[in-house]
Design an enzyme around this catalytic site. Structure first.
Site, PDB file in Angstrom:
ATOM      1  N   ASN A   9      29.126 -23.173   3.433  1.00 31.60           N
ATOM      2  CA  ASN A   9      28.264 -22.865   4.398  1.00 31.60           C
ATOM      3  C   ASN A   9      27.048 -22.311   3.466  1.00 31.60           C
ATOM      4  OD1 ASN A   9      26.914 -21.092   6.015  1.00 31.60           O
ATOM      5  ND2 ASN A   9      28.094 -19.218   5.965  1.00 31.60           N
ATOM      6  N   TRP A  10      25.946 -23.240   3.835  1.00 32.22           N
ATOM      7  CA  TRP A  10      24.711 -23.267   2.992  1.00 32.22           C
ATOM      8  C   TRP A  10      24.064 -22.034   3.069  1.00 32.22           C
ATOM      9  CZ3 TRP A  10      22.528 -29.062   2.711  1.00 32.22           C
ATOM     10  CH2 TRP A  10      23.601 -29.745   1.974  1.00 32.22           C
ATOM     11  N   LYS A  11      24.521 -21.297   4.338  1.00 30.14           N
ATOM     12  CA  LYS A  11      23.159 -20.356   4.955  1.00 30.14           C
ATOM     13  C   LYS A  11      21.710 -20.795   4.900  1.00 30.14           C
ATOM     14  CE  LYS A  11      26.496 -16.801   3.330  1.00 30.14           C
ATOM     15  NZ  LYS A  11      27.004 -15.564   2.939  1.00 30.14           N
ATOM     16  N   HIS A  95      30.184 -15.550  12.273  1.00 25.95           N
ATOM     17  CA  HIS A  95      29.983 -15.070  10.920  1.00 25.95           C
ATOM     18  C   HIS A  95      29.546 -13.552  10.474  1.00 25.95           C
ATOM     19  CE1 HIS A  95      28.540 -14.790   6.561  1.00 25.95           C
ATOM     20  NE2 HIS A  95      29.297 -15.899   6.384  1.00 25.95           N
ATOM     21  N   GLU A  97      27.353 -11.853   9.094  1.00 23.38           N
ATOM     22  CA  GLU A  97      25.844 -12.164   9.091  1.00 23.38           C
ATOM     23  C   GLU A  97      25.367 -12.252  10.634  1.00 23.38           C
ATOM     24  OE1 GLU A  97      25.672 -13.677   4.495  1.00 23.38           O
ATOM     25  OE2 GLU A  97      25.151 -15.040   6.304  1.00 23.38           O
ATOM     26  N   GLU A 167      36.951 -13.340   6.179  1.00 22.84           N
ATOM     27  CA  GLU A 167      35.937 -12.963   5.290  1.00 22.84           C
ATOM     28  C   GLU A 167      35.818 -11.466   5.162  1.00 22.84           C
ATOM     29  OE1 GLU A 167      32.132 -14.740   6.721  1.00 22.84           O
ATOM     30  OE2 GLU A 167      32.343 -13.417   8.409  1.00 22.84           O
ATOM     31  N   GLY A 173      28.940 -12.500  -0.921  1.00 24.88           N
ATOM     32  CA  GLY A 173      27.887 -12.387  -1.549  1.00 24.88           C
ATOM     33  C   GLY A 173      27.640 -11.056  -2.569  1.00 24.88           C
ATOM     34  N   SER A 212      33.083 -14.657  -1.548  1.00 24.46           N
ATOM     35  CA  SER A 212      32.978 -14.907  -3.083  1.00 24.46           C
ATOM     36  C   SER A 212      34.293 -15.917  -3.327  1.00 24.46           C
ATOM     37  CB  SER A 212      32.881 -13.467  -3.603  1.00 24.46           C
ATOM     38  OG  SER A 212      31.734 -12.931  -3.106  1.00 24.46           O
ATOM     39  N   GLY A 233      30.481 -19.878   0.469  1.00 33.33           N
ATOM     40  CA  GLY A 233      29.240 -19.412   0.591  1.00 33.33           C
ATOM     41  C   GLY A 233      28.360 -19.885  -0.602  1.00 33.33           C
ATOM     42  N   GLY A 234      27.648 -19.109  -1.560  1.00 35.69           N
ATOM     43  CA  GLY A 234      27.005 -19.317  -2.674  1.00 35.69           C
ATOM     44  C   GLY A 234      27.490 -20.523  -3.468  1.00 35.69           C
TER      45      GLY A 234
END
Length: 256
Positions: A9-11, A95, A97, A167, A173, A212, A233-234
């Site tokens: 997931n590049w966000k 998600h 967010e 999640e 994050g 994470s 994610g990151g």
């Protein structure tokens, strides 16, 4: 045995040059990892670019979000039919967010998941608890309610195709990660919930861990019996890190 999935997931990250470099690195590294599904979910504006870069490869393209509506006067939204034209098959819905920053309710998430299934696509349904909810001992209650709301909207014949991503909000994050034991406990509870509706579908459904995930913790997480891969994610923005996570998922499916 369930097929593992690693979804990046590049966000809201990327640009044309960086995307091309990242995809080139991922494609070079994941070619040896058979037996798992690998997909990347770029921002919607880069769907066409990334789809083209992935054409003919074993890496699929997914979407971070989509509208529950087929089309019309919904300024700023992206329809599932539009995404399908670029080869998108998996769509992340719910998600944390989206829930926290854009006030998406359990009911809206369920509507999106239902629409994804109706379009012949695969929803990746995200569920998770806040730190306050975990400390209050409400983790299973919270995630079960989130998932049950979605499952109640999904036709029975599509149930096994749904992918779930647990999640924990407190781990996204932040660098904090649920221990493999904590994650397994929640994954097992979610699978048990599905089994109460359809035991066969519960055995086939893939449940991913998100929060994470990185190269250092992926192997321990994926070794657990109810963890079928990761929503990353990151770490998905770093080719070597993402490749290592894919390798951990592939190894888990060989030895699991």
């Amino acid at each position: 045995m369930r097929t593992g999935i690693v979804a990046g997931n590049w966000k809201m990250n990327g640009n044309l040059a960086a995307n091309a470099e990242l995809i080139a690195g991922i494609l070079k590294g994941v070619s040896e990892y058979d037996g798992i599904e690998v997909l990347v979910c770029p921002p919607a504006v880069y769907t066409a670019q990334v789809s083209g870069l992935l054409d003919g490869s074993r890496v699929a393209i997914g979407a971070q979000n989509a509208s529950a509506f087929e089309g019309g006067a919904y300024t700023g939204e992206v329809a599932l039919g539009m995404l399908k034209e670029f080869g998108v098959r998996h769509v992340i819905v719910g998600h944390s967010e989206r829930r926290a920053l854009f006030a998406e309710s359990d009911e809206q998430v369920a509507q999106k998941a239902k629409a994804v299934c109706a379009a012949g696509m695969v929803p990746i349904v995200c569920v998770g608890e806040t730190l306050e909810e975990r400390e209050a001992g409400k983790t299973v209650e919270v995630v079960s309610h989130q998932l049950k709301t979605v499952l109640d909207s999904i036709p029975g014949d599509a149930l096994a195709q749904v992918v779930v991503a647990y999640e924990p909000v407190w781990a996204i994050g932040t660098g904090r990660t649920a221990t493999p034991e904590q994650a397994q406990e929640v994954h097992a509870a979610l699978r048990e919930l599905v089994a109460g509706i359809d035991a066969e579908a519960a055995g086939r459904m893939r449940i991913l861990y998100g929060g994470s995930v990185n190269a250092a913790n992926a192997a321990q997480l994926f070794a657990k019996p109810d963890i079928d891969g990761g929503l990353v994610g990151g770490a998905s923005l770093k080719a070597n890190e993402f490749i290592a996570i894919c390798g951990a998922a592939a190894d888990a499916k060989v030895t699991g």
